[in-house]
Design an enzyme around this catalytic site. Structure first.
Site, PDB file in Angstrom:
ATOM      1  CB  CYS A 122     -26.072  27.318  14.799  1.00 10.86           C
ATOM      2  SG  CYS A 122     -26.009  27.116  16.588  1.00 10.86           S
ATOM      3  CG  HIS A 255     -26.789  23.482  13.028  1.00  9.87           C
ATOM      4  ND1 HIS A 255     -25.567  23.305  13.653  1.00  9.87           N
ATOM      5  CD2 HIS A 255     -27.613  24.019  13.972  1.00  9.87           C
ATOM      6  CE1 HIS A 255     -25.652  23.716  14.902  1.00  9.87           C
ATOM      7  NE2 HIS A 255     -26.884  24.141  15.133  1.00  9.87           N
ATOM      8  CG  ASN A 285     -25.859  22.933  18.545  1.00 10.75           C
ATOM      9  OD1 ASN A 285     -24.981  23.376  17.819  1.00 10.75           O
ATOM     10  ND2 ASN A 285     -27.048  23.502  18.650  1.00 10.75           N
TER      11      ASN A 285
END
Length: 328
Positions: A122, A255, A285
């Site tokens: 990520c 993020h 996500n």
């Protein structure tokens, strides 16, 4: 001669298949797994996620985002002399040939420029951005296509409600170019492999057979606690490098993992949520794709304007984390 790098175009792409919490809840119920729209949203802030069709590769998502970034930058594909692509779900087993090379070919780039994948989960987009910034400042490259792209739906265990409801597919891209004035004001990256086991895919291939698990595993509580602390620290490090304070940041683009992480990070930084770009509700996500997805949306809807100072930051498996401050 001093070189600087600047973001001159952004783009993003989400596959057409959009799945709501209720649709996913119904699918899981058929397997005897209980969850609900309220349970998912209250814990994550997620309402929808997008899934790529089986015939669609992560490179296909990356190409669509890249084309939009190139259009925004008013560039042709062959103007790009380096592609840095962040992904944890590459087109090919073992990661080679690199998805960046596949994207280069699909875009029709024939100038012999370089192409490379980056794996920092990520945080991958932060790593890719930092590499591109360094390459431009060193004078090695002039126009760099930086992409984050994922098909996380293919590594989800749809019998584990703690993870399968959180992730989706998508791609985001930026064009970074040599500039006479500073654009990227600071970058800072970190990693700590001692936390590798709290977010991972604990499997490997032996003689063509998967040993262990090919599904994503996450210790949600451990990741949450670590993420909030690390994001605050790296944000302050980037601010110090840039010689700025939080008050001078127009927008925080974090993020897009979990609304609670974003809220906690903003609170620690004394930054109101109306200065935080939030898109996690619409796509979940998307790992390395989430930061460029959010940035592109904020650019296109007019929130992020030329001249604005923006902080980007992410944290992911590895454990990896990083931040960048850019003048748009």
């Amino acid at each position: 001669m001093t070189f600087y790098s600047k973001i001159i175009g952004t783009g993003s792409y989400l596959p057409p298949k959009k799945v709501s919490n209720q649709e996913l809840t119904d699918q899981l119920a058929a397997k005897g797994i209980e969850t609900s729209d309220e349970w998912i949203f209250s814990r994550s802030g997620i309402s929808f996620r997008h899934y790529a069709e089986p015939s669609v590769a992560v490179s296909d998502l990356a190409v669509e985002a890249a084309k939009r970034a190139l259009d925004a930058a008013r560039m042709q594909a062959n103007d790009i002399d380096l592609i840095v692509l962040a992904t944890s779900t590459p087109d090919f087993l073992g990661g080679f040939p690199s998805t960046a090379c596949v994207v280069q070919n699909k875009l029709g780039i024939t100038n012999g420029g370089a192409a490379v994948d980056v794996q920092a989960v990520c945080s991958g987009f932060m790593y890719a951005m930092s590499i591109a910034d360094s390459m431009i400042k060193a004078g090695n490259h002039k126009n760099v296509l930086v992409i984050g792209a994922e098909v996380f739906s293919r590594i989800l265990n749809f019998e584990d409600r703690t993870t399968c409801v959180l992730f989706g597919d998508g791609a985001g891209a930026i064009v970074m170019s040599r500039s006479e004035e500073p654009g990227v004001l600071a970058t800072k990256l970190h990693a700590d492999g001692s936390y590798a086991n709290i977010l991972c895919v604990p499997g490997n291939v032996q003689s063509g057979v998967v040993e262990g698990s090919a599904f994503l595993y996450m210790d949600g509580q451990a990741v949450f606690k670590l993420a909030v602390n690390l994001l605050e620290k790296v944000a302050n490090e980037a601010l110090e490098i840039a010689g700025l304070t939080t008050d001078q940041i127009d927008w925080l683009v974090p993020h897009q993992a979990n609304i609670r992480i974003m809220q906690s990070t903003a609170k620690k930084m004394r930054m109101p949520m109306d200065r935080v770009v939030v898109t996690v509700d619409q796509h979940g996500n998307t790992s390395a794709a989430s930061i460029p997805l959010a940035l592109d949306l904020a650019v296109r809807d007019g929130r992020v304007q030329p001249g604005h100072t923006v902080m980007l930051e992410g944290v992911g498996g590895g454990f990896t984390w990083g931040a960048a401050i850019v003048k748009m």
